[in-house]
Design a protein around this motif. Structure first.
Motif, PDB file in Angstrom:
ATOM      1  N   ASP B 399      17.210 -15.350   0.231  1.00  0.00           N
ATOM      2  CA  ASP B 399      16.959 -14.174  -0.865  1.00  0.00           C
ATOM      3  C   ASP B 399      16.935 -14.646  -2.208  1.00  0.00           C
ATOM      4  OD1 ASP B 399      19.538 -14.302  -0.820  1.00  0.00           O
ATOM      5  OD2 ASP B 399      19.473 -12.018   0.013  1.00  0.00           O
ATOM      6  N   LYS B 400      17.399 -15.975  -2.702  1.00  0.00           N
ATOM      7  CA  LYS B 400      17.573 -16.589  -4.009  1.00  0.00           C
ATOM      8  C   LYS B 400      16.262 -17.385  -4.261  1.00  0.00           C
ATOM      9  CE  LYS B 400      22.342 -16.022  -3.462  1.00  0.00           C
ATOM     10  NZ  LYS B 400      23.173 -16.760  -2.195  1.00  0.00           N
ATOM     11  N   CYS B 401      15.289 -17.443  -3.542  1.00  0.00           N
ATOM     12  CA  CYS B 401      14.233 -18.399  -3.715  1.00  0.00           C
ATOM     13  C   CYS B 401      12.959 -17.681  -3.952  1.00  0.00           C
ATOM     14  CB  CYS B 401      14.021 -19.310  -2.725  1.00  0.00           C
ATOM     15  SG  CYS B 401      13.742 -18.653  -0.965  1.00  0.00           S
ATOM     16  N   GLY B 402      12.007 -18.381  -4.498  1.00  0.00           N
ATOM     17  CA  GLY B 402      10.815 -17.760  -4.893  1.00  0.00           C
ATOM     18  C   GLY B 402       9.628 -18.420  -4.389  1.00  0.00           C
ATOM     19  N   LEU B 477      15.852 -29.100   4.640  1.00  0.00           N
ATOM     20  CA  LEU B 477      16.092 -28.196   4.829  1.00  0.00           C
ATOM     21  C   LEU B 477      17.397 -27.841   5.347  1.00  0.00           C
ATOM     22  CD1 LEU B 477      12.953 -26.216   6.177  1.00  0.00           C
ATOM     23  CD2 LEU B 477      13.805 -26.052   4.025  1.00  0.00           C
ATOM     24  N   GLU B 478      18.147 -28.733   5.941  1.00  0.00           N
ATOM     25  CA  GLU B 478      19.627 -28.835   6.335  1.00  0.00           C
ATOM     26  C   GLU B 478      20.317 -27.990   5.171  1.00  0.00           C
ATOM     27  OE1 GLU B 478      21.171 -32.645   7.543  1.00  0.00           O
ATOM     28  OE2 GLU B 478      19.404 -32.494   9.229  1.00  0.00           O
ATOM     29  N   GLY B 479      20.879 -26.965   5.315  1.00  0.00           N
ATOM     30  CA  GLY B 479      21.796 -26.157   4.536  1.00  0.00           C
ATOM     31  C   GLY B 479      21.064 -24.964   4.015  1.00  0.00           C
ATOM     32  N   SER B 480      20.022 -24.550   4.271  1.00  0.00           N
ATOM     33  CA  SER B 480      19.308 -23.365   3.670  1.00  0.00           C
ATOM     34  C   SER B 480      19.071 -22.346   4.538  1.00  0.00           C
ATOM     35  CB  SER B 480      18.050 -23.720   2.915  1.00  0.00           C
ATOM     36  OG  SER B 480      17.105 -24.208   3.769  1.00  0.00           O
ATOM     37  N   VAL B 481      18.491 -21.364   4.101  1.00  0.00           N
ATOM     38  CA  VAL B 481      17.919 -20.112   5.262  1.00  0.00           C
ATOM     39  C   VAL B 481      18.910 -18.959   5.126  1.00  0.00           C
ATOM     40  CG1 VAL B 481      17.331 -19.398   7.611  1.00  0.00           C
ATOM     41  CG2 VAL B 481      17.323 -21.771   6.756  1.00  0.00           C
ATOM     42  N   GLY B 482      18.111 -17.857   5.173  1.00  0.00           N
ATOM     43  CA  GLY B 482      19.231 -16.664   4.952  1.00  0.00           C
ATOM     44  C   GLY B 482      18.425 -15.278   5.416  1.00  0.00           C
TER      45      GLY B 482
END
Lengths: 252, 482
Positions: B399-402, B477-482
């Protein structure tokens, strides 16, 4: 196989399960019935490892290990399968791709060799018969554009492919017409062995005409308020849940 | 999503860039800065004919009149064009006839990247023209292509050996007056590839070029020109990875494609330049102008891109649909993670009758990144029955990306049909939990979902590239998502 002791569960501060005790042995089929909002689906989700639920008390011992310490994927690999009440759509991921990944993860966990494409497809073809699965569903995206009946059938097909020790079926009968119900229930019966166990979560007695339970439990306001055999389900069918509610001690 | 899971997912995407290493080869560099003398020096070092120098100087003089564009949805500190080194080439010993003569250090670098120039490519039927920093060091399969009259060589060689073709086509799709970065590239471009497919010839193998930025603070100004004559066909691949760097590096490339009557050009690229570290330090600025022109009837140009790298991407592979019945396609996956910014899309300019274009754009944003789709569909007055279908999907991980979509549609002919669909979705925890419950880890679940989401684009990539693209996506993408 699984022993649930005094399990208490909260979500968003609200207590849903208030001390569940339940033991399921190998070869048994347990039905968990109850009115809407009694906590049936919560129990299913908690056993599968859904993280939104906060476990405030109690323990769950599965095959001698503390189940609550395992991640959802490790629970699945250890043989717990949840047939979802609302199976999720995953666009672009084919059913067969999901299953191949899942089957091989589970085999790896068990220390078995991963299947190659041919071994996998041979196995899958066999399992498709269990729920009279149509070939075309195999290559379609997971649950995308599936009818309600196809989704439920797909869940049982996945169950067949993953060969779990403990299958938890969450309202698998909801939204099924009588023919689909027969196929799905038939699938579950075919998969039944003396070495595995099934927990059926259902609102209606109807499913139990097809999958005959060894035990029936009534869940009400987060507690198991009555346990019995198949006859209990029939009695519920006849008298409705109000009867249980009336019998239930005040404040429960 | 609860905190514990968030941390898992963050760890997953906070991976370090896997291809960060620097090859130690003596570079032949000229001093920093840009003026007419520098341009003359570049041209001289490259032993170019006069027409090339003239052209460079014209472009440079035009560039001086331009200001850097600021309309893209990206933010970066001002670039000091005088602190950039505009030419760097591995020091030449002698002309190389075979790969065995290539610097062993260089070979090792390629191997680390999984690019063995010789056997691997021969086995997979790919001819490779490798661009290392700015100068081509090896070209293979020339013989086989020669027999068919196909020219596939470095841009520098083409300038010397095929000046007439260069004069005829260079700048014909992207003139040096096109934009700020195009003018800059035209003035200082170091090298690139040239590909010419004669009339009626179907190129029997995928042509592939690997670009690699190496020398520190060296802007890369590549230039590619692909010409397919009547009824010719070629599939062209470009892929890149770059070593880890602290300073920002400017990259302003130009790709021009010309497709004549009944010709088909398929251009696929995987871009994985250093995106900067997880705090947004470093990374490549990738300001690219890519454009194709369908000059004749029934011509077809397809762009397929998988963009995972660079700190900033600013890139709009476009097609000018001049010939009647010509077809333009754009398939794109753009992934941004950490502090990456991408503003990418396409332009489809319909001029001829019955021209058709398809746009499929899949943006994936993770971390604190920003991902914008910017696309223009223009139907000119005479473009009877022009059709466009655009589909722009955005997927948010966390939720910190656009994610942003800027479609520009201009229709000047009433018979045209233009369709635009856009969706924005988040990877649902429900989806992840569903896959977890089937024994699949969160990392693998995200990869499955993302690859499923990108399937429509990946299926347009040549096989070996599609596999590489999937791997790249997981790494990015390793390390992202939420």
């Amino acid at each position: 196989m699984i022993e649930i002791k005094n399990l208490c569960v909260k979500i968003e501060g609200k207590e849903i399960l208030k001390g569940i005790n339940l033991t399921v042995n190998k070869g048994e089929v347990h039905a968990i019935m109850g009115p809407n909002g009694s906590g049936k689906s919560t129990l299913a989700q908690v056993l599968a490892g859904r993280s939104e639920y906060e476990i405030t008390k109690g323990e769950v011992i599965y095959e001698g290990i503390n189940l609550l310490e395992l991640s959802p994927e490790d629970r699945a690999r250890a043989g717990i399968f949840l047939a979802f009440q609302y199976p999720i759509e995953i666009p672009g991921v084919s059913n067969v791709n999901l299953l191949k990944t899942a089957v091989n993860e589970i085999r790896k966990y068990r220390g078995e060799e991963e299947y190659d494409a041919i071994e996998f497809l041979t196995m899958i073809k066999k399992k498709m018969g269990v729920v009279e699965m149509n070939d075309s569903l195999l290559n379609r995206s997971v649950n995308e554009g599936f009818s309600g009946g196809e989704k439920k059938r797909n869940e049982i097909f996945q169950m067949a492919a993953l060969d779990p020790k403990l299958a938890i079926l969450d309202e698998t009968d909801s939204g099924l017409d009588i023919d689909a119900l027969r196929v799905v229930a038939g699938g579950v019966n075919k998969l039944k062995t003396p070495d595995n166990a099934v927990i059926l979560v259902t609102h209606y007695q109807r499913l139990l005409d097809y999958i005959v339970p060894d035990f029936v439990h009534v869940l009400y306001k987060g507690r198991i308020v009555k346990s019995g055999t198949k006859e209990l389900a029939l009695e519920l069918e006849e008298r409705g849940y109000d009867w249980v509610k009336d019998e239930c001690p005040v404040g429960a | 999503m609860n905190n514990a899971e968030m941390t898992d997912l963050e760890q997953l995407t906070n991976q370090e860039y896997k291809y960060g290493f620097v090859t130690d080869i003596e570079s032949d560099e000229i001093p920093k800065g840009l003026n007419e003398d520098v341009i003359r020096l570049i041209s001289k070092k490259k032993e170019e004919p006069d027409f090339m120098l003239e052209w460079r100087l014209k472009a440079y003089r035009h560039w001086l009149t331009l200001t850097e564009p600021a309309w893209a949805n990206v933010k970066y500190p001002p670039i000091d064009y005088q602190s950039i080194i505009y030419y760097s080439a591995p020091k030449k010993t002698k002309k190389l006839d075979s790969l065995n003569q290539v610097d062993p250090e260089l070979r090792k670098t390629f191997e680390k990247l999984g690019i063995s120039l010789d056997e691997q490519k021969r086995l997979s039927n790919v001819a490779v023209d490798a661009v290392f920093d700015s100068v081509s060091v090896a070209t293979s399969f020339k013989g086989k292509l020669n027999e068919l009259g196909i020219i596939f060589c470095s841009f520098s060689d083409a300038v010397k050996e095929h000046p007439d073709l260069i004069k005829k086509y260079m700048g014909s799709v992207v003139p040096y007056t096109d934009n700020f970065f195009a003018a800059l590239n035209s003035a200082v471009f170091s090298d690139g590839s040239f590909c010419y497919i004669p009339k009626g010839v179907r190129c029997p193998m995928e042509l592939s070029t690997y670009f690699r930025i190496n020398a520190s603070s060296t802007g890369q100004f590549e230039r590619t020109l692909i010409v397919a004559e009547d009824a010719a066909y070629v599939s062209y691949l470009e892929g890149c990875t770059a070593p880890m760097r602290d300073e920002n590096q400017l990259h302003a490339a130009i790709v021009e494609i010309v497709a004549m009557e009944n010709a088909q050009v398929k251009y696929s690229t995987v871009q994985n330049w250093y995106p900067g570290d997880k705090n947004g330090k470093g990374g490549i600025f990738n300001f690219v102008t890519k454009r194709g022109a369908c000059r004749g009837a029934n011509a077809k140009i397809s762009w397929t891109q998988v963009e995972t790298g660079s700190a900033i991407t600013w890139k709009y592979p476009s097609v000018i649909l001049q010939g009647d019945n010509s077809i333009g396609e754009f398939y794109s996956v753009a992934v941004t993670n950490n502090y990456q910014q991408a503003d990418t899309g396409t332009k489809m300019i319909h001029i001829g009758k019955n021209t058709r274009s398809t746009i499929v754009s899949k943006g994936i944003s993770a971390g604190k990144s920003n991902n914008s789709y910017r696309g223009q569909v223009k139907v000119s007055k005479g473009a009877e029955n022009a059709r466009n279908y655009s589909q722009c999907d955005s997927l948010l991980l966390g939720d910190k990306c656009g994610a942003h979509t800027f479609p520009y549609i201009e229709v000047n002919n009433p018979t045209a049909q233009v369709e635009h669909e856009a969706t924005t979705s988040k990877i649902g925890e429900d989806q992840i939990f569903y896959l977890n419950q089937r024994g699949i880890s969160t990392e693998d679940a995200v990869n499955l979902i993302v690859n499923g989401y990108c399937k429509e684009v990946f299926k347009n990539l040549p096989m070996e590239f599609a596999v590489e693209a999937q791997k790249l996506l997981s790494v990015s993408l390793e390390g992202s998502v939420g």
